[in-house]
Design a protein around this motif. Structure first.
Motif, PDB file in Angstrom:
ATOM      1  N   LEU A 259       0.831  -1.203   0.000  1.00 54.13           N
ATOM      2  CA  LEU A 259       0.000   0.000   0.000  1.00 54.13           C
ATOM      3  C   LEU A 259       0.865   1.253   0.000  1.00 54.13           C
ATOM      4  CD1 LEU A 259      -2.779  -1.022   2.551  1.00 54.13           C
ATOM      5  CD2 LEU A 259      -3.182  -0.222   0.213  1.00 54.13           C
ATOM      6  N   ALA A 260       1.961   1.220   0.780  1.00 57.93           N
ATOM      7  CA  ALA A 260       2.844   2.382   0.841  1.00 57.93           C
ATOM      8  C   ALA A 260       3.467   2.674  -0.512  1.00 57.93           C
ATOM      9  CB  ALA A 260       3.924   2.147   1.901  1.00 57.93           C
ATOM     10  N   ILE A 261       3.972   1.635  -1.173  1.00 53.80           N
ATOM     11  CA  ILE A 261       4.600   1.821  -2.484  1.00 53.80           C
ATOM     12  C   ILE A 261       3.564   2.296  -3.503  1.00 53.80           C
ATOM     13  CG2 ILE A 261       5.722   0.593  -4.393  1.00 53.80           C
ATOM     14  CD1 ILE A 261       7.103  -1.147  -2.281  1.00 53.80           C
ATOM     15  N   SER A 262       2.373   1.729  -3.442  1.00 59.20           N
ATOM     16  CA  SER A 262       1.315   2.133  -4.372  1.00 59.20           C
ATOM     17  C   SER A 262       0.903   3.584  -4.146  1.00 59.20           C
ATOM     18  CB  SER A 262       0.106   1.208  -4.216  1.00 59.20           C
ATOM     19  OG  SER A 262       0.449  -0.133  -4.510  1.00 59.20           O
ATOM     20  N   ALA A 263       0.878   4.023  -2.893  1.00 59.46           N
ATOM     21  CA  ALA A 263       0.533   5.419  -2.604  1.00 59.46           C
ATOM     22  C   ALA A 263       1.594   6.375  -3.129  1.00 59.46           C
ATOM     23  CB  ALA A 263       0.353   5.609  -1.094  1.00 59.46           C
ATOM     24  N   ILE A 264       2.863   5.973  -3.039  1.00 58.83           N
ATOM     25  CA  ILE A 264       3.947   6.797  -3.586  1.00 58.83           C
ATOM     26  C   ILE A 264       3.752   6.983  -5.096  1.00 58.83           C
ATOM     27  CG2 ILE A 264       6.420   6.776  -4.138  1.00 58.83           C
ATOM     28  CD1 ILE A 264       5.920   7.602  -1.292  1.00 58.83           C
ATOM     29  N   ALA A 265       3.363   5.902  -5.768  1.00 59.72           N
ATOM     30  CA  ALA A 265       3.143   5.980  -7.214  1.00 59.72           C
ATOM     31  C   ALA A 265       1.915   6.813  -7.558  1.00 59.72           C
ATOM     32  CB  ALA A 265       3.002   4.568  -7.790  1.00 59.72           C
ATOM     33  N   ARG A 266       0.901   6.783  -6.682  1.00 57.54           N
ATOM     34  CA  ARG A 266      -0.361   7.465  -6.975  1.00 57.54           C
ATOM     35  C   ARG A 266      -0.288   8.978  -6.758  1.00 57.54           C
ATOM     36  NH1 ARG A 266      -5.828   5.760  -6.595  1.00 57.54           N
ATOM     37  NH2 ARG A 266      -5.038   3.645  -6.954  1.00 57.54           N
ATOM     38  N   GLU A 267       0.445   9.418  -5.730  1.00 60.63           N
ATOM     39  CA  GLU A 267       0.499  10.849  -5.404  1.00 60.63           C
ATOM     40  C   GLU A 267       1.421  11.555  -6.398  1.00 60.63           C
ATOM     41  OE1 GLU A 267       1.337  14.541  -4.066  1.00 60.63           O
ATOM     42  OE2 GLU A 267      -0.568  13.582  -4.431  1.00 60.63           O
ATOM     43  N   THR A 268       0.817  12.271  -7.343  1.00 58.31           N
ATOM     44  CA  THR A 268       1.582  12.845  -8.455  1.00 58.31           C
ATOM     45  C   THR A 268       1.803  14.352  -8.340  1.00 58.31           C
ATOM     46  OG1 THR A 268      -0.483  13.071  -9.716  1.00 58.31           O
ATOM     47  CG2 THR A 268       0.822  11.059 -10.065  1.00 58.31           C
ATOM     48  N   SER A 269       1.151  15.011  -7.381  1.00 57.51           N
ATOM     49  CA  SER A 269       1.363  16.453  -7.262  1.00 57.51           C
ATOM     50  C   SER A 269       2.757  16.766  -6.730  1.00 57.51           C
ATOM     51  CB  SER A 269       0.310  17.072  -6.335  1.00 57.51           C
ATOM     52  OG  SER A 269       0.423  16.549  -5.017  1.00 57.51           O
ATOM     53  N   THR A 270       3.349  15.798  -6.038  1.00 61.38           N
ATOM     54  CA  THR A 270       4.713  15.909  -5.534  1.00 61.38           C
ATOM     55  C   THR A 270       5.441  14.611  -5.860  1.00 61.38           C
ATOM     56  OG1 THR A 270       4.059  17.347  -3.705  1.00 61.38           O
ATOM     57  CG2 THR A 270       6.146  16.191  -3.466  1.00 61.38           C
ATOM     58  N   GLU A 271       6.702  14.693  -6.220  1.00 62.13           N
ATOM     59  CA  GLU A 271       7.481  13.476  -6.470  1.00 62.13           C
ATOM     60  C   GLU A 271       8.047  12.987  -5.140  1.00 62.13           C
ATOM     61  OE1 GLU A 271      11.513  12.941  -8.597  1.00 62.13           O
ATOM     62  OE2 GLU A 271       9.988  12.491 -10.124  1.00 62.13           O
ATOM     63  N   TRP A 272       7.328  12.070  -4.522  1.00 62.92           N
ATOM     64  CA  TRP A 272       7.751  11.508  -3.244  1.00 62.92           C
ATOM     65  C   TRP A 272       8.752  10.372  -3.468  1.00 62.92           C
ATOM     66  CZ3 TRP A 272       6.411  12.691   1.832  1.00 62.92           C
ATOM     67  CH2 TRP A 272       5.423  13.660   2.013  1.00 62.92           C
ATOM     68  N   THR A 273       9.743  10.303  -2.581  1.00 63.46           N
ATOM     69  CA  THR A 273      10.602   9.131  -2.498  1.00 63.46           C
ATOM     70  C   THR A 273      10.252   8.393  -1.210  1.00 63.46           C
ATOM     71  OG1 THR A 273      12.369  10.308  -1.323  1.00 63.46           O
ATOM     72  CG2 THR A 273      12.457  10.276  -3.737  1.00 63.46           C
ATOM     73  N   LEU A 274      10.598   7.119  -1.146  1.00 65.94           N
ATOM     74  CA  LEU A 274      10.278   6.310   0.033  1.00 65.94           C
ATOM     75  C   LEU A 274      11.504   5.500   0.440  1.00 65.94           C
ATOM     76  CD1 LEU A 274       8.242   5.117   2.099  1.00 65.94           C
ATOM     77  CD2 LEU A 274       7.647   3.402   0.363  1.00 65.94           C
ATOM     78  N   ASP A 275      11.960   5.708   1.663  1.00 65.24           N
ATOM     79  CA  ASP A 275      13.033   4.907   2.238  1.00 65.24           C
ATOM     80  C   ASP A 275      12.414   3.853   3.146  1.00 65.24           C
ATOM     81  OD1 ASP A 275      14.915   6.396   0.956  1.00 65.24           O
ATOM     82  OD2 ASP A 275      15.488   7.601   2.707  1.00 65.24           O
ATOM     83  N   ILE A 276      12.694   2.591   2.871  1.00 64.93           N
ATOM     84  CA  ILE A 276      12.104   1.476   3.605  1.00 64.93           C
ATOM     85  C   ILE A 276      13.153   0.878   4.526  1.00 64.93           C
ATOM     86  CG2 ILE A 276      11.054  -0.807   3.393  1.00 64.93           C
ATOM     87  CD1 ILE A 276       9.878   0.081   0.724  1.00 64.93           C
ATOM     88  N   TYR A 277      12.938   1.025   5.836  1.00 63.62           N
ATOM     89  CA  TYR A 277      13.838   0.464   6.840  1.00 63.62           C
ATOM     90  C   TYR A 277      13.207  -0.808   7.399  1.00 63.62           C
ATOM     91  CZ  TYR A 277      16.531   4.801   6.876  1.00 63.62           C
ATOM     92  OH  TYR A 277      17.319   5.873   6.522  1.00 63.62           O
ATOM     93  N   GLY A 278      13.857  -1.934   7.178  1.00 68.40           N
ATOM     94  CA  GLY A 278      13.347  -3.199   7.678  1.00 68.40           C
ATOM     95  C   GLY A 278      13.603  -4.315   6.690  1.00 68.40           C
TER      96      GLY A 278
END
Length: 413
Positions: A259-278
């Motif tokens: 869900l987190a990765i999909s939300a990053i792809a969906r939110e297009t007004s800002t280019e979000w990056t995601l750092d995954i710890y674990g």
């Protein structure tokens, strides 16, 4: 069995209250459950004479801490027990924890019964394991007020609605978990709740499950060492071209990382990056999903990292993206919120409470990914506010109030 300890004020007419704590995990170590046990024990020792029974593996850390603080040591006695080496030899898998814990609780009951006959405790308190469906030895000790919790486990999870994101393996696991814990919760949890003068629930779902108990309150077991937290970093708010989100936790179905990765792809007004710890078994699946959604360049899998590094990442991030579907009291959400990092989460379990006042809660009705993306956008625009709500220091006042209220009610009976 160790010699029965006594306190210097044993005969004083205005002696401190005598409190016994059951803490399967308890010590000044970097483990949430053990840290919670230690925080509750040291908080109680501010006003009371406290005896704690925990496991032997925490003995070195506990011994060092008490040696460094003679005032604490004068009011806190820690007794370490375990089952015999012969019994422990049967512990070969992670699930063996459950039968071992049940047997450990039986030994704890024998220990507290012996101590109570000598010391006459004013109150007993089960602190850890924070589990509402396993046996609790203290609930079987008669004629002494009993505090149970913080406990958790009875969190509702609409797994059918979330089945797409759980996947087949996650859905089967959740169904089995629900079935396996439901009956023991009635056998062990309900009697413990009826016996308790006070039930402390990790979240509102657990409080609702045990609402028929004499008194139920909600207070998570989060107990953060605020002195060890990094300084919050200034965050840019409002629309900006790029922002960074952080996820902290295991890579397993119940944590909702797809869900987190999909939300990053969906939110297009800002280019979000995601750092995954674990780390965890979903790593390859998540990498494939990132490639499928075209966001591989914006997702970093950093694995298991030192706590200090993770806290610094939370202090600097624009948001924590934590769509966990089944967390009783995720400390990572509390840590992020404490640092002023907005937390985007689902309305399930403990994260929405622990993320206050920086919670951005996405509905699980309709388009869940779209809901998360919208909350992520809002989190990036509004930012968060640092606070000290979940610091371990709050427990001194809370524990004293709980114990005083319980004992006053006992006198009034």
């Amino acid at each position: 069995m160790p010699a029965i300890p006594t306190t210097p004020n044993d005969r004083a007419p205005n002696r401190r209250r005598r409190v016994f704590l059951s803490a399967y995990a308890c010590g000044p170590v970097e483990e949430p459950e053990a840290s919670a046990g230690w925080a509750f024990a040291t908080a109680a020792a501010e006003h009371d004479d406290v005896w704690v029974v925990t496991r032997r593996r925490f003995e070195p850390a506990v011994t060092a801490a008490l040696a460094a603080d003679p005032e604490l040591a004068s009011h806190l006695t820690v007794i370490h027990i375990d089952l015999s080496d012969r019994v422990r030899a049967w512990w070969k898998h992670s699930w063996d924890l459950y039968w071992y814990y049940a047997l450990w609780q039986r030994k704890l009951l024998r220990t507290v019964t012996r101590l109570h006959a000598e010391l006459h405790f004013d109150l007993v308190h089960h602190v850890t394991f924070a589990n509402d469906w396993m046996p609790c030895g203290l609930s079987r000790l008669p004629d002494v007020p009993f505090v149970w919790g913080p406990i958790g486990g009875a969190t509702k999870m609409p797994y059918w609605k979330l089945r797409r994101w759980l996947g087949t393996r996650g859905l089967v696991y959740e169904l089995i978990r629900d079935l396996v814990t439901r009956v023991p919760r009635r056998i062990f949890g309900d009697p413990a709740a009826r016996r308790a003068s006070l039930v402390i629930a990790q979240n509102q779902d657990v409080a609702d499950r045990f609402r028929r108990a004499e008194r139920v309150i909600v207070e998570p077991n989060a107990a953060l060492d605020l002195a060890a937290m990094p300084e919050p970093e200034p965050r840019s708010t409002g629309p900006t071209p790029t922002k960074r989100a952080v996820y902290v936790g295991r890579l397993i179905p119940l944590k909702g990382v797809p869900l987190a990765i999909s939300a990053i792809a969906r939110e297009t007004s800002t280019e979000w990056t995601l750092d995954i710890y674990g780390s965890g078994p979903q790593r390859e699946l998540l990498e494939s999903l990132a490639a499928e959604l075209g966001v591989t360049a914006r997702i970093r899998f950093l694995g298991h990292r030192p706590r200090a590094e993770v806290l610094r990442a939370l202090a600097e991030a624009d948001a924590m993206l934590f769509p966990s579907m089944h967390d009783q009291a995720g400390w990572a959400a509390a840590e992020a919120s404490t640092l002023g990092c907005p937390v985007v989460c689902l309305p399930l379990g403990g994260p929405p409470l622990l993320a206050e006042p920086n919670a951005f809660v996405a509905s699980i009705d309709g388009d869940i990914v779209g809901n998360l993306a919208e909350q992520l956008r809002l989190a990036g625009e509004r930012g968060g506010v640092p606070h000290d709500r979940w610091g371990a220091g709050r427990l001194t006042r809370l524990v004293d109030e709980w114990y005083s209220d319980v004992l006053q009610l006992e006198v009034a009976r």
